[in-house]
Design an enzyme around this catalytic site. Structure first.
Site, mmCIF file in Angstrom:
data_model
loop_
_atom_site.group_PDB
_atom_site.id
_atom_site.type_symbol
_atom_site.label_atom_id
_atom_site.label_comp_id
_atom_site.label_asym_id
_atom_site.label_seq_id
_atom_site.Cartn_x
_atom_site.Cartn_y
_atom_site.Cartn_z
ATOM 1 N N CYS A 101 -20.042 37.017 -75.828
ATOM 2 C CA CYS A 101 -21.047 37.342 -74.808
ATOM 3 C C CYS A 101 -20.551 38.483 -73.917
ATOM 4 O O CYS A 101 -19.530 38.350 -73.235
ATOM 5 C CB CYS A 101 -21.338 36.080 -73.985
ATOM 6 S SG CYS A 101 -21.953 36.346 -72.334
ATOM 7 N N CYS B 81 -20.071 37.742 -70.253
ATOM 8 C CA CYS B 81 -18.909 36.857 -70.086
ATOM 9 C C CYS B 81 -17.618 37.676 -70.063
ATOM 10 O O CYS B 81 -16.723 37.427 -69.251
ATOM 11 C CB CYS B 81 -18.838 35.843 -71.219
ATOM 12 S SG CYS B 81 -20.284 34.782 -71.369
ATOM 13 N N CYS C 39 -27.925 36.504 -38.527
ATOM 14 C CA CYS C 39 -27.164 37.728 -38.823
ATOM 15 C C CYS C 39 -26.554 37.663 -40.229
ATOM 16 O O CYS C 39 -25.725 36.792 -40.526
ATOM 17 C CB CYS C 39 -26.087 37.895 -37.756
ATOM 18 S SG CYS C 39 -24.682 38.901 -38.230
ATOM 19 N N CYS D 250 -22.816 37.952 -40.466
ATOM 20 C CA CYS D 250 -22.197 36.712 -39.975
ATOM 21 C C CYS D 250 -22.108 35.665 -41.088
ATOM 22 O O CYS D 250 -21.101 34.966 -41.233
ATOM 23 C CB CYS D 250 -22.997 36.138 -38.804
ATOM 24 S SG CYS D 250 -23.132 37.238 -37.389
#
Length: 800
Positions: free
Chosen positions: A590, A593, A702, A705
């Site tokens: 994959c 992956c 925020c 934040c």
């Protein structure tokens, strides 16, 4: 096939179609890399960054929707070429695309937005068509400015009006300085990280770079005259005034060391070179030819002896006869242009020493060499400028020579040299050498020679390719025409210095050794592999020495546990109550992956000690993944600390799969260590308490934040026992934040206890990195402790 390859690729029956599936996937990948993006831009796979930009700009001006308003497909057509450009201009994305096709880029979906037609016409790649100006990208910048040549670099932004105002002057200035100083340009719109690392915060910013010294910024008026005056200060060569008292000694001393003289004679008739032109030539010919001038008005007798009757300029090669009877070896120059004179003299300078076949082994065994391999004895066809190499590499104790492969074909064949090239031999004979695959221009060759002789990368072939029983090797399978391959080579050299003695480094040219590359199933370039006896580990990271070192460190001390059905049950399902696990369910075939793997390992190192990290190979352990109802690859699951109400696991659904995004998501599930503070507890515990505190002032709405919250929790765990951590919600407790002088979110402040009530303003910390803040707090605590000891000592003396 689409079902297998979409973002949440469905799981097939690997027991039934495993082998054929892998073969088919490889064929699909090869088809993808043979067309599309390169074809869309009309460039070859060998195209460099400049060629890709030029091709894209040409197409952008032609196909832009602004110029094709009656075409309903204009937007979609332009998105295709824009996407191709965004991928191919980025070394890491280009490598993924070359290897996995578009499926390897599923985590990088840029290219959906583009600029106006005017931007591509006037602002895009503004110096790409100027041969005297070298546009430097992140991968080549350091090597270029540290090559030993003098560089003057213009850091600009394509949206900066002052940058565009400067452009015509910068072009004229570059033409004037051509051959004397390297003139560069860095587009900070495309190279934000490079400009940030170099401290560039305004545009245009002009810097002189001289190897071994700190860069110097130019602050003067941006006129050509002022730029020339400033740059010439850093040309340290001198022009000698010759007269009867020093002429003979100066000439003979130079000739004895193999250096000739360029002399301009000034008299009443004709023109002699100006002082500025002389100084330019002295810089351009530094170490190769001495530059001087003579005033024939005061040195008439000497000029007469040299048969000089009017102003002229002449080059006297070493050993030239100076009498007026024989001047056949003297080169008289009619031009007053520094560039024309420079090129004419460079043509007449001797070529490099030709090494004979009989002395080849002995010469290479005792000295470090930069050798040009040629087929037939001829003047070096790569430009006379390379003759400067001998002088510029003298300090590195590297000798420069050439070898004719037609004189001894076996020697070149054993070194895998089948066409003209150059190579560095590191003083250990023919066992330790490296072939150059970059540009055959002076600064690139200089950088290669200096890096190579001090690194531990060698050129490999069938005769010296590492076997299974030998010490561990890192082997880079590459093709010289591949730009990402060439970008990786300098980083391998840097990494080899750090890992000398632990790991050997070699490069294998798959255009020469196709059979050996096919033996190891090499499907794309570069493919970098660590061979450790019978174990083979492929490197999938970015083109940087730092990440190569991280990869090797992870091999020595794995940060990710490879889980089997048995260990998954034992370690994850039956984990201790306070343990957490992060598990990646993947398939080796994959593309996404494979792209995730280096980021996964990097993330694991970041959260080491807080969260356990594992991976499950679903091709190898299909039954386990089937039992766990894994629906697609990669599937990332977090198994939290056990509680009566806890989820069995949480799946990661974020778009970004880089180490920092994954880390932030995982840390968010750790139990909170920091304390939520109210106005009362902030006053009582932080300001009046006897503990050290670090406080995060934030607002729930925020975004930064929210991103910082897991980082602050990591900080709280790191400093636990030394500094207490608290958080203040500034939306709920605005007065508290106002009294603390908080003007933006998030704001981090340190409140150290020093025997008295603390100020509400505290000490501002300008960082959002847990490790950096922890180091800063540790340093501050050490300083406080030292200060406390001094006070105690002083008090004891007073009492005594």
């Amino acid at each position: 096939m689409e079902v297998l390859f979409n973002r949440g690729g469905r799981v097939g029956d690997f027991k039934r179609i495993g082998f054929y599936l892998l073969v088919l996937i490889n064929l699909v990948a090869l088809v993808c890399t043979d067309q599309d993006y390169y074809g869309l831009l009309g460039v070859s796979k060998e195209a460099n960054s400049r060629e890709i930009r030029q091709a894209f700009k040409k197409l952008a001006l032609k196909l832009h929707p602004d110029k094709n308003q009656n075409d309903p497909n204009a937007h979609e057509n332009f998105l295709k070429i824009n996407r191709a450009y965004e991928v191919l201009k980025d070394e890491d994305l280009r490598k993924k695309y070359d290897k996995y096709g578009e499926k390897g880029l599923e985590d990088n979906q840029q290219g959906g937005q583009y600029e106006s037609w005017n931007f591509y016409r006037y602002d895009f790649g503004i110096y790409d068509d100027d041969p005297e100006i070298i546009t430097l990208d992140r991968g080549e910048f350091d090597a270029a400015v540290n090559s030993g040549e003098l560089w003057f670099v213009n850091f600009y932004s394509p949206r900066c009006s002052h940058c565009h105002d400067l452009a015509p002057t910068w072009r004229d200035f570059a033409k004037d300085m051509d051959g004397l100083i390297r003139i560069g340009a860095v587009n900070c719109g495309d190279n934000r990280m490079l400009c940030r690392m170099k401290g560039i915060n305004s545009y245009p910013s002009l810097y002189i770079f001289k190897s071994g010294t700190n860069p110097v910024k130019y602050y003067g008026d941006r006129t050509k005259e002022n730029l020339v005056s400033f740059a010439m200060q850093y040309v340290t060569t001198t022009v000698t005034e010759l007269w009867a008292g020093n002429f003979v000694n100066a000439i003979q001393t130079a000739f004895a060391s193999g250096v000739g003289w360029l002399i301009t004679f000034c008299s009443e008739g004709g023109d002699c070179l100006s002082s500025q032109t002389r100084l330019k030539l002295a810089g351009m010919l530094d170490g190769l030819v001495n530059v001087g001038w003579m005033d024939c008005a005061t040195q008439g007798e000497l000029c007469d002896n040299l048969d000089i009757t009017s102003s002229t300029t002449a080059y006297f090669p070493p050993g030239a006869t100076l009498t007026n009877k024989e001047k056949g070896s003297v080169l008289f120059l009619n031009s007053l242009d520094s560039k024309e004179i420079y090129l004419e003299i460079m043509k007449h300078l001797p070529d490099f020493e030709l090494i004979s076949a009989g002395s080849f082994e002995d010469r290479l065994a005792h000295h470090r060499w930069l050798l040009f391999f040629q087929f037939g004895q001829s003047e070096n066809s790569d430009g006379h400028e390379l003759k400067k190499l001998k002088n510029l590499l003298r300090k590195e104790h590297i000798q420069v020579g050439k070898f004719d492969c037609l004189s001894a074909p076996d020697i070149c064949s054993n070194l895998y040299v089948h066409q003209p090239c150059l190579a560095v031999f590191k003083g250990k004979g023919t066992e330790d050498y490296e072939i150059h695959h970059g540009k055959n221009i002076l600064y690139d060759v200089l950088a290669f020679a200096k890096e190579s002789v001090n690194s531990h990368v060698i050129t490999l072939g069938p005769q010296n390719f590492p076997g299974k029983e030998k010490e561990p090797w890192l082997v880079d399978f590459f093709a010289p025409w591949c730009p990402p391959c060439r970008a990786l080579l300098p980083e391998l050299r840097k990494a080899s210095k750090h890992l000398n003695g632990q790991l050997k480094f070699g490069t294998l040219d798959c255009t020469v050794h196709e059979g050996l590359c096919n033996m190891y199933n090499i499907r794309a370039y570069p493919t970098t592999v660590v061979f450790n006896q019978s174990n083979i580990h492929e490197y999938e990271g970015h083109h940087s020495a730092e990440q190569i070192l991280e990869f090797v460190e992870d091999l020595m001390n794995p940060s990710v546990v490879s889980l089997t059905p048995e260990s998954f049950v034992e370690l994850v399902k039956r984990r201790k109550r306070d343990e957490m696990w992060l598990v990646d369910f993947y398939a080796p075939w994959c593309g996404p992956c494979q792209a995730l793997m280096p980021e996964w390992k990097r993330m694991a190192r970041m959260i080491n000690g807080l969260i356990n990290v594992g991976s499950v190979d679903c091709q190898k352990h299909y039954s386990l993944c089937h039992e766990e109802n894994v629906q697609g690859y990669p599937e990332i699951r977090l198994f939290p600390q056990k509680s009566n109400t806890a989820h069995r696991y949480y799946s990661y659904n974020g778009w970004h799969r880089d180490a920092y995004s994954l880390r932030g998501w995982a840390l968010g599930y750790l139990p909170q260590v920091s304390i939520e503070l109210t106005p009362q507890t902030f006053n009582e515990k932080v300001l009046q308490g006897k503990d050290h505190w670090v406080v995060d002032f934030y607002a729930p709405w925020c975004g930064p934040c929210k991103n910082f919250a897991p980082e602050f929790e990591l900080l709280a765990r790191t400093v636990k026992g030394k500094v207490r951590a608290g958080k203040v919600d500034c939306q709920a407790h605005g007065n508290t934040c106002q009294k603390a002088g908080v003007r933006a979110y998030p704001t981090v402040k340190f409140y150290p206890y020093q025997g008295e009530k603390k100020s509400a303003h505290g000490e501002h910390i300008d960082s959002r990195d847990a490790k950096d803040i922890a180091n800063l707090l540790t340093a501050k605590l050490a300083a406080l402790q030292s200060k406390g000891k001094k006070k105690s000592s002083s008090r004891n003396k007073d009492e005594l």
